[in-house]
Design an enzyme around this catalytic site. Sequence first.
Site, PDB file in Angstrom:
ATOM      1  N   THR A  71       7.039   5.406  28.826  1.00 38.37           N
ATOM      2  CA  THR A  71       7.330   6.850  28.811  1.00 38.37           C
ATOM      3  C   THR A  71       7.846   7.360  30.159  1.00 38.37           C
ATOM      4  O   THR A  71       8.592   8.345  30.198  1.00 38.37           O
ATOM      5  CB  THR A  71       6.109   7.682  28.377  1.00 38.37           C
ATOM      6  OG1 THR A  71       5.054   7.530  29.354  1.00 38.37           O
ATOM      7  CG2 THR A  71       5.612   7.260  27.004  1.00 38.37           C
ATOM      8  N   PRO A 100       8.837  13.473  32.966  1.00 39.10           N
ATOM      9  CA  PRO A 100       8.872  12.438  31.930  1.00 39.10           C
ATOM     10  C   PRO A 100       8.558  12.999  30.556  1.00 39.10           C
ATOM     11  O   PRO A 100       7.613  13.784  30.401  1.00 39.10           O
ATOM     12  CB  PRO A 100       7.771  11.463  32.368  1.00 39.10           C
ATOM     13  CG  PRO A 100       7.439  11.799  33.762  1.00 39.10           C
ATOM     14  CD  PRO A 100       7.818  13.225  33.981  1.00 39.10           C
ATOM     15  N   MET A 101       9.340  12.633  29.564  1.00 34.17           N
ATOM     16  CA  MET A 101       9.107  13.103  28.204  1.00 34.17           C
ATOM     17  C   MET A 101       8.249  12.070  27.467  1.00 34.17           C
ATOM     18  O   MET A 101       8.713  11.349  26.577  1.00 34.17           O
ATOM     19  CB  MET A 101      10.446  13.353  27.508  1.00 34.17           C
ATOM     20  CG  MET A 101      11.133  14.584  28.046  1.00 34.17           C
ATOM     21  SD  MET A 101      10.318  16.142  27.510  1.00 34.17           S
ATOM     22  CE  MET A 101       9.305  16.524  28.979  1.00 34.17           C
ATOM     23  N   HIS A 102       6.963  12.043  27.851  1.00 39.51           N
ATOM     24  CA  HIS A 102       6.031  11.060  27.284  1.00 39.51           C
ATOM     25  C   HIS A 102       5.963  11.167  25.754  1.00 39.51           C
ATOM     26  O   HIS A 102       6.262  10.219  25.043  1.00 39.51           O
ATOM     27  CB  HIS A 102       4.621  11.288  27.839  1.00 39.51           C
ATOM     28  CG  HIS A 102       4.516  11.286  29.331  1.00 39.51           C
ATOM     29  ND1 HIS A 102       4.559  10.146  30.105  1.00 39.51           N
ATOM     30  CD2 HIS A 102       4.332  12.314  30.204  1.00 39.51           C
ATOM     31  CE1 HIS A 102       4.419  10.463  31.376  1.00 39.51           C
ATOM     32  NE2 HIS A 102       4.276  11.758  31.465  1.00 39.51           N
ATOM     33  N   ASP A 103       5.552  12.339  25.268  1.00 37.48           N
ATOM     34  CA  ASP A 103       5.243  12.493  23.842  1.00 37.48           C
ATOM     35  C   ASP A 103       6.464  12.414  22.928  1.00 37.48           C
ATOM     36  O   ASP A 103       6.375  11.871  21.816  1.00 37.48           O
ATOM     37  CB  ASP A 103       4.486  13.807  23.622  1.00 37.48           C
ATOM     38  CG  ASP A 103       3.127  13.805  24.303  1.00 37.48           C
ATOM     39  OD1 ASP A 103       2.622  14.904  24.619  1.00 37.48           O
ATOM     40  OD2 ASP A 103       2.570  12.717  24.522  1.00 37.48           O
TER      41      ASP A 103
END
Length: 309
Positions: free
Chosen positions: A194, A236-239
């Site tokens: 991620t 950061p675009m984790h989800d």
Amino acid sequence: MPEPIIIDTDPGQDDAVALLLAFASRDELELRAITTVPGNVPVAQTTANALRIRDLGGAASVPVYRGAEVPLIVALETAEFVCGPDGLAGAGLPPPASVAEAGHAVEAIIAICRAAPEGSITLCPLGPLTNLALAFRLAPDILPKVKRIVLMGGAIGLGNMTPAAEFNMHVDPHAAAVVFGAGCPITMFGLGVTLQAIASHEQIERIGLLGNAVGKAIHGMLTRPRPGGLGTAGHPMHDPCVIAFLLWPELFAGRDCFVAVETGDGPLRGRTTIDWNGRLKREPNAHVVATVEAHELFERMIARLATLP
Ligand code: RIB
Ligand code: CA
């Protein structure tokens, strides 16, 4: 047939983008419910935020259910230092214009799974795993109804909440141990992948120029000053990796691994030990994703977000 999913979430800016991507993908995903959990902010706020994001995305038909108040055993730790006091710093959203459903999120997860055919429901936890663990303990009969769990959490390397642990696993390590031990097929998006999902400056500017309220809100979230000390630049675009995997699995790669969660209360709390090279000779319990084609992910995401109000 669109894949029936439940998104369990602790909005949070990246949760918000994940939800909006799901709203924009009704041909592929049937979002049966949004269930909220404490994490980035307490559950009262994550619930309000889920409603605010639902209002923004024009997804009034998707029910929102409020979940657990606190983790299974440890005290709740939240992350306002990252996501801001209300959990959606930069979004500029008004208070919710709608309300959550009556009934608890865990009961909703159980009811939806019980009513579904075997192996049909995909669970997408984007926060601590408290609600899923409670559902699995309260109603183990629903396990065969779960097609797969696609989750954001854990880390093969450094954590982000502690040196050992990623935030979602740190907040409720006991719930994570229950879920990783439940026997359901798991696809795991840890920080190892991620943290690769960072939109370029040009892509973020294009999001801001979409001309819709969604683009304005996401641009505001992705351009707000990022708190220091997190060890990464950008947001950061984790989800969103979780939802993007359901839509475009070809953009990702990983391998099946045995994963163990540390539940002790020492410095390793919440550590996910990922046996990437199979040294422990244990049966794999998760497909651990390691790489993403980040540029293409955001190109496709921007095209989807353009379809929202
Ligand atoms: O560690 C990142 C995860 O913790 C993301 O899901 C973020 O929203 C927070 O829940
Ligand atoms: Ca989250």
